[in-house]
Design a protein around this motif. Sequence first.
Motif, PDB file in Angstrom:
ATOM      1  N   ALA A 108      -8.131  -1.157   0.933  1.00  0.00           N
ATOM      2  CA  ALA A 108      -6.760  -1.600   0.655  1.00  0.00           C
ATOM      3  C   ALA A 108      -6.158  -2.285   1.879  1.00  0.00           C
ATOM      4  O   ALA A 108      -6.429  -1.909   3.025  1.00  0.00           O
ATOM      5  CB  ALA A 108      -5.897  -0.415   0.241  1.00  0.00           C
ATOM      6  N   LYS A 109      -5.346  -3.302   1.631  1.00  0.00           N
ATOM      7  CA  LYS A 109      -4.807  -4.135   2.718  1.00  0.00           C
ATOM      8  C   LYS A 109      -3.595  -3.477   3.375  1.00  0.00           C
ATOM      9  O   LYS A 109      -2.452  -3.924   3.245  1.00  0.00           O
ATOM     10  CB  LYS A 109      -4.435  -5.509   2.185  1.00  0.00           C
ATOM     11  N   PHE A 110      -3.843  -2.384   4.074  1.00  0.00           N
ATOM     12  CA  PHE A 110      -2.803  -1.696   4.837  1.00  0.00           C
ATOM     13  C   PHE A 110      -3.315  -1.485   6.258  1.00  0.00           C
ATOM     14  O   PHE A 110      -4.514  -1.293   6.479  1.00  0.00           O
ATOM     15  CB  PHE A 110      -2.457  -0.351   4.207  1.00  0.00           C
ATOM     16  N   GLU A 111      -2.388  -1.508   7.195  1.00  0.00           N
ATOM     17  CA  GLU A 111      -2.723  -1.284   8.600  1.00  0.00           C
ATOM     18  C   GLU A 111      -1.762  -0.262   9.187  1.00  0.00           C
ATOM     19  O   GLU A 111      -0.640  -0.079   8.701  1.00  0.00           O
ATOM     20  CB  GLU A 111      -2.639  -2.588   9.404  1.00  0.00           C
ATOM     21  N   GLU A 112      -2.218   0.394  10.238  1.00  0.00           N
ATOM     22  CA  GLU A 112      -1.349   1.348  10.931  1.00  0.00           C
ATOM     23  C   GLU A 112      -0.100   0.628  11.442  1.00  0.00           C
ATOM     24  O   GLU A 112      -0.182  -0.453  12.008  1.00  0.00           O
ATOM     25  CB  GLU A 112      -2.099   1.997  12.095  1.00  0.00           C
ATOM     26  N   GLY A 113       1.044   1.239  11.220  1.00  0.00           N
ATOM     27  CA  GLY A 113       2.305   0.661  11.653  1.00  0.00           C
ATOM     28  C   GLY A 113       3.044  -0.090  10.558  1.00  0.00           C
ATOM     29  O   GLY A 113       4.207  -0.472  10.755  1.00  0.00           O
ATOM     30  N   ASP A 114       2.392  -0.340   9.410  1.00  0.00           N
ATOM     31  CA  ASP A 114       3.092  -0.999   8.305  1.00  0.00           C
ATOM     32  C   ASP A 114       4.305  -0.158   7.908  1.00  0.00           C
ATOM     33  O   ASP A 114       4.166   1.020   7.560  1.00  0.00           O
ATOM     34  CB  ASP A 114       2.161  -1.162   7.100  1.00  0.00           C
ATOM     35  N   PHE A 115       5.485  -0.765   7.973  1.00  0.00           N
ATOM     36  CA  PHE A 115       6.702   0.006   7.700  1.00  0.00           C
ATOM     37  C   PHE A 115       7.363  -0.370   6.377  1.00  0.00           C
ATOM     38  O   PHE A 115       8.311   0.291   5.951  1.00  0.00           O
ATOM     39  CB  PHE A 115       7.707  -0.146   8.846  1.00  0.00           C
ATOM     40  N   LEU A 116       6.878  -1.415   5.726  1.00  0.00           N
ATOM     41  CA  LEU A 116       7.422  -1.785   4.428  1.00  0.00           C
ATOM     42  C   LEU A 116       6.483  -1.285   3.336  1.00  0.00           C
ATOM     43  O   LEU A 116       5.724  -2.035   2.725  1.00  0.00           O
ATOM     44  CB  LEU A 116       7.613  -3.300   4.333  1.00  0.00           C
ATOM     45  N   CYS A 117       6.509   0.017   3.104  1.00  0.00           N
ATOM     46  CA  CYS A 117       5.662   0.657   2.103  1.00  0.00           C
ATOM     47  C   CYS A 117       6.515   1.614   1.279  1.00  0.00           C
ATOM     48  O   CYS A 117       7.637   1.970   1.658  1.00  0.00           O
ATOM     49  CB  CYS A 117       4.513   1.432   2.757  1.00  0.00           C
ATOM     50  N   SER A 118       5.973   2.040   0.153  1.00  0.00           N
ATOM     51  CA  SER A 118       6.658   3.038  -0.664  1.00  0.00           C
ATOM     52  C   SER A 118       5.633   3.754  -1.528  1.00  0.00           C
ATOM     53  O   SER A 118       4.544   3.229  -1.791  1.00  0.00           O
ATOM     54  CB  SER A 118       7.744   2.394  -1.534  1.00  0.00           C
ATOM     55  N   LEU A 119       5.979   4.953  -1.966  1.00  0.00           N
ATOM     56  CA  LEU A 119       5.119   5.765  -2.828  1.00  0.00           C
ATOM     57  C   LEU A 119       5.684   5.824  -4.238  1.00  0.00           C
ATOM     58  O   LEU A 119       6.902   5.733  -4.446  1.00  0.00           O
ATOM     59  CB  LEU A 119       4.990   7.186  -2.280  1.00  0.00           C
ATOM     60  N   SER A 120       4.785   5.993  -5.195  1.00  0.00           N
ATOM     61  CA  SER A 120       5.202   6.192  -6.585  1.00  0.00           C
ATOM     62  C   SER A 120       4.188   7.080  -7.281  1.00  0.00           C
ATOM     63  O   SER A 120       3.003   7.062  -6.926  1.00  0.00           O
ATOM     64  CB  SER A 120       5.313   4.851  -7.316  1.00  0.00           C
ATOM     65  N   PRO A 121       4.606   7.855  -8.282  1.00  0.00           N
ATOM     66  CA  PRO A 121       3.644   8.666  -9.035  1.00  0.00           C
ATOM     67  C   PRO A 121       2.772   7.758  -9.900  1.00  0.00           C
ATOM     68  O   PRO A 121       3.271   6.854 -10.573  1.00  0.00           O
ATOM     69  CB  PRO A 121       4.541   9.553  -9.902  1.00  0.00           C
ATOM     70  N   ALA A 122       1.462   7.980  -9.896  1.00  0.00           N
ATOM     71  CA  ALA A 122       0.565   7.173 -10.714  1.00  0.00           C
ATOM     72  C   ALA A 122       0.857   7.342 -12.202  1.00  0.00           C
ATOM     73  O   ALA A 122       0.544   6.462 -13.000  1.00  0.00           O
ATOM     74  CB  ALA A 122      -0.885   7.547 -10.417  1.00  0.00           C
ATOM     75  N   SER A 123       1.488   8.441 -12.560  1.00  0.00           N
ATOM     76  CA  SER A 123       1.779   8.707 -13.967  1.00  0.00           C
ATOM     77  C   SER A 123       2.992   7.940 -14.480  1.00  0.00           C
ATOM     78  O   SER A 123       3.295   7.982 -15.675  1.00  0.00           O
ATOM     79  CB  SER A 123       2.026  10.208 -14.172  1.00  0.00           C
ATOM     80  N   VAL A 124       3.698   7.227 -13.586  1.00  0.00           N
ATOM     81  CA  VAL A 124       4.893   6.469 -13.987  1.00  0.00           C
ATOM     82  C   VAL A 124       4.671   5.006 -13.603  1.00  0.00           C
ATOM     83  O   VAL A 124       5.118   4.548 -12.545  1.00  0.00           O
ATOM     84  CB  VAL A 124       6.170   7.018 -13.302  1.00  0.00           C
ATOM     85  N   PRO A 125       3.975   4.225 -14.449  1.00  0.00           N
ATOM     86  CA  PRO A 125       3.624   2.850 -14.069  1.00  0.00           C
ATOM     87  C   PRO A 125       4.822   1.929 -13.873  1.00  0.00           C
ATOM     88  O   PRO A 125       4.738   0.959 -13.133  1.00  0.00           O
ATOM     89  CB  PRO A 125       2.737   2.380 -15.233  1.00  0.00           C
TER      90      PRO A 125
END
Length: 756
Positions: A579-596
């Motif tokens: 996945a295209k993520f790097e340490e220090g990336d600050f523009l991220c968010s989480l979501s439940p996989a069960s709620v598309p």
Amino acid sequence: MNSPEDWIEQFSGLLNVKPPADPPRSTTDIGQRIHETIHPQIRGQAAASADRYAVVAEAAIWPGSHDAAAIVRLQAERSKSGMTPTADELAAALNDDIETLEIDVFSPRLRHFFNVELAEALASPRKALDWHVGTGCSGCEYLGYVWSATTPEHPDHCMPMAKAQGHLSSIAFLPRGARRALGDRNINTTVSLAPLQADDVAFDCHPKLRATRTVVSGRAQSLATGSSDIPAGSGTSAVIPNRADLNLYLSADFDVGSGLTLAFGVGGHSFASGQREKIQAQVFVNDTRSVQSETRELMSFLAYVERALSDATKAKADATVQIYIWDSVTYEHMLRVIGRNLQHVLADGSLKKLAWLFPPEEIIENAKLRSVNAPITIVRNAVQALVAAPIPHYYSLLGLARTYAPPPKPGSRPFEFRVPVIFEDPLSDQVPSERPHEIWTRMGQPRPWSQQVTQLRSTVTMKLHALHSIMWRLRLDLQGQLRSRAPKITEIKPPSSLQRVSADGQIWYAFARLNAQVVSLEHGISLAMPIHEREAKYLAARLEVELTGADLAAAASTLGITPRPGVRIYTLAEGSREAKFEEGDFLCSLSPASVPDFYSRRIGEFTGDIPLASDLPVWIREFGSPGTLTATQLLAIDRDARLIAIYFKPEVDAYLRRIESTLDLRRDVVLDRRVQDFLTGRLETALRAIGNPPLAMSAGTPTANVIGKAAPKTATAHVPVADVLWDTKKDSAQSHGQECRRNTGDAGVPRHRAQR
């Protein structure tokens, strides 16, 4: 063939004539040398053979139908009169039809064909060759499409052979590489693929299959069952609004050879008055092969669209609009047509704003119209991503409308969307290329010219009806999942400008806003994809479970971080290692996989009865996007150990712990990127501070035809940065003079190198 001489020898060999002794100087010289070599020898042959060849000095394409060609019609007319056309008459007639071209553009592809592809094809028996039926097969003599019910299928032609074998290319939009990857797993037919569920490991063998596993599986099953639907877990569309006051359907058929439009079409319906009103379908036929007649029909077409928009706003001042076009080929053609007629469109005050509906490269798009709430929806993009229908090889507009339609009314038969067979191509959505030339040449045989025009009009009207039907069915299948909104008609206009800012500043600002909006649009489209597709395209990462206790301590040691409030460590799913993520990336968010559809909902839907904590950041509001609540920073990632650490602000983390009964982020969650525009606001502040100094007025770019508004005519005070932006020669000279003084000293004596 690796040289121009090889080309000459090849063509000379085909016509059994002697090639020239001295080679041509370049590939652009080839056409002329063929002419010089072959033409005299043909003239010297017997009279019976002399009228069988026509040699053209330039490389050219002979488009259109054979019967409608000027040279064929000339021959027929002379034969009726008992005369024979002269060579000059035949040459002039041929010149009327051919489209000359630069052979340098095509020679690399032709060389590869003769040197590589042809050799590979001849090295094996024909039936042992790898083959694939796709859109590139349109027009091939061996495709095997049956144009008439009375014509038997040829069993050795590709489409009948694919049908008999259940060839995997029967699955629409399946690329060759994915088909071959399935073949490596002994899955070679649609029959063997249809029983597989979307989560089968067979779909992990190719990136395209991983991303489209639900819809590919659904299409194989659809071919087996004959049913049409949107397979479960295929996602939704980010650019189809739930409703609009005005719905317009547009089409544009054109000749691929010349690029000229054959016919524009428009129809639709409006709810602006409070009840459904039909907008009668209109077809604007360009009946001559000329840019002037195309301009005439384009302006009439745009005037009809403008009338529909104007009528809707009269009925409802804030009426919304959505315009549907079948495919990107049609949309891009509209951009080209508007581009070559831009001066006419901008000169008409009532139609000027429509240039920003189909913005050519000569103008800057309005950033507001380049978003998930854009006024134009390209329907085929949604179909390709979502729909499974029992149609082999390619989902054409008319073909899909016949199988993917709204439920018929009780007691009625499904609409058949019939068009004349010669106006439909099984692997394309454009009218076949022969039809424009038959109409433009007013060919009367084998069908009267007036009948051809009538059939064209009925075909375009039927395509508009088909587009409406497909959209109707899409809305039914996606009911409750469509989150975008149709824009107001009043928003269709040039980009807004800044007061007292220079012409160049206006352009810089418009570009900055547009770039930011494009990024936001791409992000919105990605969030509408199903999670497995985002993961397969490396846009998202699935996090399996949050670690606790001893596992947390061990993982923190592996990652080299110290556990503290707000830090969470998860195990990374196997498919998310890249996945295209790097340490220090600050523009991220989480979501439940069960709620598309998590990001299209509101925070209040996930908080239960627990009010938002008072110490949360001010941008987290009950009616805001839940992505602002789950915004996070990536602290560390170990792809080999499949560990990832993220960080919430401690007060946010504490609140998320309190609402875990309604928003559980402890297991099976998805890490996505967020987008935020940091540039535009700062650029606006800087441009306002610079203003419109005198230098900008004298050196700035005219903006009337770029952003639709003239540059400000009042100058503001000079600022030092204006010299850098608009007087680079003066600034460069001053810098050079200062450098000279530094190097020579006050007396003009050069300094020693060690003194510098």
